[in-house]
Design an enzyme around this catalytic site. Structure first.
Site, PDB file in Angstrom:
ATOM      1  N   GLY A  45       0.851  -1.183   0.000  1.00  0.00           N
ATOM      2  CA  GLY A  45       0.000   0.000   0.000  1.00  0.00           C
ATOM      3  C   GLY A  45       0.886   1.232   0.000  1.00  0.00           C
ATOM      4  N   GLN A  50       3.040  10.041   0.937  1.00  0.00           N
ATOM      5  CA  GLN A  50       4.335   9.364   1.047  1.00  0.00           C
ATOM      6  C   GLN A  50       5.253   9.637  -0.137  1.00  0.00           C
ATOM      7  OE1 GLN A  50       2.402   5.399   2.138  1.00  0.00           O
ATOM      8  NE2 GLN A  50       4.315   5.337   3.294  1.00  0.00           N
ATOM      9  N   CYS A  96       5.847   0.346   7.656  1.00  0.00           N
ATOM     10  CA  CYS A  96       5.458   1.448   6.780  1.00  0.00           C
ATOM     11  C   CYS A  96       6.669   1.830   5.951  1.00  0.00           C
ATOM     12  CB  CYS A  96       5.005   2.632   7.636  1.00  0.00           C
ATOM     13  SG  CYS A  96       4.515   4.074   6.665  1.00  0.00           S
ATOM     14  N   LEU A  97       6.456   2.047   4.651  1.00  0.00           N
ATOM     15  CA  LEU A  97       7.590   2.383   3.778  1.00  0.00           C
ATOM     16  C   LEU A  97       8.263   3.693   4.191  1.00  0.00           C
ATOM     17  CD1 LEU A  97       6.149   1.375   0.275  1.00  0.00           C
ATOM     18  CD2 LEU A  97       7.759   0.080   1.705  1.00  0.00           C
ATOM     19  N   HIS A 138      -4.558   1.415   7.428  1.00  0.00           N
ATOM     20  CA  HIS A 138      -3.208   1.994   7.513  1.00  0.00           C
ATOM     21  C   HIS A 138      -3.035   3.116   6.478  1.00  0.00           C
ATOM     22  CE1 HIS A 138       1.326   1.598   8.027  1.00  0.00           C
ATOM     23  NE2 HIS A 138       1.215   2.298   6.922  1.00  0.00           N
ATOM     24  N   GLU A 139      -3.455   2.848   5.234  1.00  0.00           N
ATOM     25  CA  GLU A 139      -3.280   3.858   4.178  1.00  0.00           C
ATOM     26  C   GLU A 139      -4.200   5.053   4.393  1.00  0.00           C
ATOM     27  OE1 GLU A 139      -0.674   3.620   2.493  1.00  0.00           O
ATOM     28  OE2 GLU A 139      -0.331   1.550   3.089  1.00  0.00           O
ATOM     29  N   HIS A 142      -2.809   7.574   6.640  1.00  0.00           N
ATOM     30  CA  HIS A 142      -1.826   8.484   6.038  1.00  0.00           C
ATOM     31  C   HIS A 142      -2.492   9.765   5.522  1.00  0.00           C
ATOM     32  CE1 HIS A 142       2.063   6.517   6.135  1.00  0.00           C
ATOM     33  NE2 HIS A 142       1.567   5.382   5.693  1.00  0.00           N
TER      34      HIS A 142
HETATM   35 NI    NI Z   1       2.509   3.525   5.786  1.00  0.00          NI
END
Ligand code: NI
Length: 183
Positions: A45, A50, A96-97, A138-139, A142
């Protein structure tokens, strides 16, 4: 085009993202870039903030998770709105990236109902559970400026503080290109 992924500490990750305007000219390109960037980083995701774009859009593709329920879970969510979360909260070790090397258990309700539009600006209302729900939660967070580390206990947060500071300074190794706020 693969974009660098914005690291923890960048203010863009803390903003409430703005709605995407219908007919915004670069939305298809943005979605393509986001898939490309997500695949390059081996994520499931990715939310627009991000890659430094504070707009309400995220992409998901659960195929790499090797879960039967996720194999067709490839989507673009534009202007999503969480209509409800229900069910028992369950814990899962999230990552998380934007926060490489850190993983921690986060508890979330098992089911989520979401309204969004797709790239053809068609509206959908769908309910997901299990891992698909978790990825969405989660997304979606963001887009609200929330990171999974926000849910951790004060003790755990304190333990992670220096590691998070290091990440914002670029003192971390990730296998994809990142943009660090303090470097
Ligand atoms: Ni994340």
């Amino acid at each position: 085009m693969i974009h660098p992924i914005v690291a923890y500490g960048d203010p863009v990750l803390r903003k409430v993202a703005q709605p995407v305007e219908q007919d915004a000219p670069d939305i298809r390109q943005l979605s393509e870039d986001m898939f490309e960037t997500m695949y390059d980083a081996a994520g499931v995701g990715l939310a627009a903030p991000q890659i430094g774009r504070s707009v309400r859009l995220f992409v998901v593709d659960g195929a790499p998770m090797d879960d039967e329920n996720l194999k067709d879970f490839k989507k673009v969510f534009i202007n999503p709105e969480l209509l409800g979360e229900e069910g028992k909260e369950w814990g899962y070790e999230e990552g998380c990236l934007s926060i490489p090397t850190i993983r921690a258990d986060v508890y979330r309700p098992e089911k989520v109902t979401i309204r969004y539009v797709d790239l053809d600006w068609k509206e959908h209302i769908e309910t997901y559970d299990g891992m698909a729900a978790r990825i969405i939660q989660h997304e979606y967070d963001h887009l609200e400026g929330i990171l999974f580390t926000d849910y951790l206990s004060p003790v755990k947060k304190r333990l992670l503080k220096s590691k998070l500071t290091d990440i914002s300074k670029g003192k971390v190794s990730a296998e994809y290109r990142m943009k660090f706020p303090q470097r």
